[in-house]
Enzyme design. Structure first.
Site, PDB file in Angstrom:
ATOM      1  N   SER A 154     -57.149  24.212  36.887  1.00 60.48           N
ATOM      2  CA  SER A 154     -57.214  22.988  36.103  1.00 60.48           C
ATOM      3  C   SER A 154     -58.656  22.549  35.884  1.00 60.48           C
ATOM      4  O   SER A 154     -59.500  22.661  36.782  1.00 60.48           O
ATOM      5  CB  SER A 154     -56.451  21.869  36.821  1.00 60.48           C
ATOM      6  OG  SER A 154     -56.645  20.622  36.182  1.00 60.48           O
ATOM      7  N   TYR A 167     -57.823  20.046  29.352  1.00 61.86           N
ATOM      8  CA  TYR A 167     -57.289  18.877  28.656  1.00 61.86           C
ATOM      9  C   TYR A 167     -58.210  18.563  27.485  1.00 61.86           C
ATOM     10  O   TYR A 167     -59.413  18.828  27.547  1.00 61.86           O
ATOM     11  CB  TYR A 167     -57.252  17.656  29.583  1.00 61.86           C
ATOM     12  CG  TYR A 167     -56.174  17.681  30.636  1.00 61.86           C
ATOM     13  CD1 TYR A 167     -54.840  17.563  30.293  1.00 61.86           C
ATOM     14  CD2 TYR A 167     -56.501  17.807  31.987  1.00 61.86           C
ATOM     15  CE1 TYR A 167     -53.842  17.574  31.261  1.00 61.86           C
ATOM     16  CE2 TYR A 167     -55.523  17.824  32.961  1.00 61.86           C
ATOM     17  CZ  TYR A 167     -54.198  17.709  32.601  1.00 61.86           C
ATOM     18  OH  TYR A 167     -53.225  17.723  33.558  1.00 61.86           O
ATOM     19  N   THR A 170     -53.643  21.921  27.636  1.00 59.80           N
ATOM     20  CA  THR A 170     -52.529  21.010  27.921  1.00 59.80           C
ATOM     21  C   THR A 170     -52.630  19.803  27.001  1.00 59.80           C
ATOM     22  O   THR A 170     -53.634  19.089  27.021  1.00 59.80           O
ATOM     23  CB  THR A 170     -52.563  20.557  29.389  1.00 59.80           C
ATOM     24  OG1 THR A 170     -52.484  21.710  30.235  1.00 59.80           O
ATOM     25  CG2 THR A 170     -51.393  19.639  29.700  1.00 59.80           C
ATOM     26  N   LYS A 204     -49.935  24.421  26.277  1.00 67.17           N
ATOM     27  CA  LYS A 204     -48.996  23.929  27.284  1.00 67.17           C
ATOM     28  C   LYS A 204     -48.597  22.485  26.959  1.00 67.17           C
ATOM     29  O   LYS A 204     -49.446  21.645  26.695  1.00 67.17           O
ATOM     30  CB  LYS A 204     -49.626  23.991  28.671  1.00 67.17           C
ATOM     31  CG  LYS A 204     -48.733  23.522  29.811  1.00 67.17           C
ATOM     32  CD  LYS A 204     -49.423  23.771  31.146  1.00 67.17           C
ATOM     33  CE  LYS A 204     -48.593  23.271  32.317  1.00 67.17           C
ATOM     34  NZ  LYS A 204     -48.609  21.798  32.430  1.00 67.17           N
ATOM     35  N   HIS A 249     -44.489  18.595  31.581  1.00 68.80           N
ATOM     36  CA  HIS A 249     -45.463  18.254  32.632  1.00 68.80           C
ATOM     37  C   HIS A 249     -44.772  17.970  33.964  1.00 68.80           C
ATOM     38  O   HIS A 249     -45.226  17.158  34.773  1.00 68.80           O
ATOM     39  CB  HIS A 249     -46.317  17.054  32.217  1.00 68.80           C
ATOM     40  CG  HIS A 249     -47.740  17.134  32.702  1.00 68.80           C
ATOM     41  ND1 HIS A 249     -48.768  17.591  31.917  1.00 68.80           N
ATOM     42  CD2 HIS A 249     -48.307  16.836  33.900  1.00 68.80           C
ATOM     43  CE1 HIS A 249     -49.901  17.554  32.586  1.00 68.80           C
ATOM     44  NE2 HIS A 249     -49.649  17.107  33.799  1.00 68.80           N
TER      45      HIS A 249
END
Length: 395
Positions: free
Chosen positions: A112, A135, A161, A257, A281
């Site tokens: 991440s 992100y 994401t 995602k 999520h």
């Protein structure tokens, strides 16, 4: 993870219970909880219970290979350790534990961008290239810097994401007073002090923070609530045009995602994504969403012949993976399970998660008469009548 405790962990449920005992409640709830009423968390699990197997007998299942190819990479099992942030809050090794365990089992972890171990430290912990998650953070300068660092680290794919324009209401975290980094005060004191092993790791280990943002923004000098710490990094104004820019900036395999509709999956492929992850999520953002497994068939029907479709959310058994693959998924992402393993027993605990899932997939294939994951299709399952949601006219 000590040998006796490792042998006692027969299922992922055992690892979840071990993590629950070892971690302060506020940290376990951070891992285990969801948004608002946790309807979506329950739906992710319920959906698997509505699918049963159609076993065949007298099939030669003496060989049951699990290898799949995702985004051009061969994986020895159809399970990927998904991106989770702030894993050092759960165990000292943090996201590096996922990379080490994934390498050992011939699969991959997704690091991440909100991880507590930097891209560089994760990459240096293993020889096999990992993937990284992004992100749509506040501005393009920040995103460009993160992509450049990921490229320099040798990451093999980018997972974007897109289901977090704002922070979901994880009410357990708010009630528990969870902060970044965790702190001891009148509200959390007994919860923390009654877990001395966890506290010792927290005190003696690296500071729990968003490690990849060092140098990209002013150093966080105060402890703040988790939602507040994250909210300041997000930008709800991003659109498909921004995704196209990110794809061009990365210039490599991209998985989107957070897709839950065929229309979004189609657009993702059309703008250049090589794969999509069907994901709500894990029920941690919007509540009252359908299960990812419920959304999977329409997305496979739309883009399954052109892109790799993964399922994320609710997997707790190897049999769940087999069900998802029978419905058209190429592989599954797991997030909470590997954090349970990390909380229960560090890097060895994460490895035990993959060991359990690998063995359960293998056993399920044998018992339903399928000689490997490549033989799975809709004929391997039955779906409970009436399962699913009816879309409104015009959808």
């Amino acid at each position: 993870m000590r040998g006796r405790r490792r042998r006692q962990a027969i299922t992922l449920r055992d690892l979840r219970e071990a993590a629950r005992r070892r971690l302060p409640r506020m940290v376990f709830d951070f891992v285990d909880g969801g948004a608002e009423d946790e309807f979506t968390v329950g739906e992710n699990r319920r959906a698997f219970s509505d699918v049963a197997f159609r076993p065949r007998v007298l099939v030669d299942v003496s060989s049951r290979p699990q290898a799949v190819t995702v985004l051009g990479r061969r994986l020895e099992m159809p399970v990927i350790l998904g991106p989770t942030g702030l894993a050092r809050m759960v165990g000292r090794a943090g996201e590096a534990a996922a990379a080490v365990a994934a390498q050992r089992f011939g699969t991959v972890s997704v690091v991440s961008s909100g991880s507590s171990v930097s891209f560089e430290d994760v990459a240096s912990s293993v020889a096999a290239p990992q993937w990284f998650q992004l992100y749509p953070w506040g501005d393009r300068a920040t995103i460009r810097a993160l992509i450049a660092r990921a490229r320099d680290c040798g990451f093999g794919a980018m997972v974007v994401t897109v289901d977090v324009p704002v922070v979901g209401a994880r009410e357990k975290d708010l009630r528990n007073g969870l902060t970044v980094p965790p702190r001891v005060d009148l509200r959390t004191g007994w919860d923390v002090l009654s877990h001395p092993r966890w506290l010792a790791e927290l005190v003696t280990g690296p500071k729990v923070t968003f490690a990849n943002f060092t140098g990209l923004m002013p150093e966080q000098r105060t402890t703040s609530g988790l939602a507040a710490a994250t909210a300041g990094l997000l930008n709800p104004g991003h659109t498909w045009a921004d995704l196209e820019w990110m794809i061009a900036a990365w210039d490599g395999p991209v998985l989107l995602k957070g897709v839950m509709t065929a229309a979004d999956a189609r657009r993702a492929v059309d703008v250049g994504c090589q794969g999509v992850a069907v994901s709500n999520h894990g029920g941690r953002q919007a509540d009252s969403l359908p299960a990812g497994l419920d959304a999977l068939p329409e997305i496979v029907a739309e883009v399954g012949g052109e892109a790799d479709v993964l399922l994320d959310g609710g997997v707790r058994r190897g049999g769940d993976v087999v069900k998802a693959l029978s419905l058209g998924a190429r592989a599954c992402l797991v997030g909470r399970p590997w954090l349970y393993g990390l909380g229960a027993g560090g890097t060895a605990g994460v490895g035990r998660v993959l060991e359990i899932l690998r063995d359960e997939i293998d056993r399920t294939l044998a018992l339903i008469g399928r000689p490997g994951v490549g033989s799975l299709d809709a004929s391997a399952i039955r779906v409970r009548p009436g399962r699913g949601w009816v879309d409104s006219p015009g959808d």
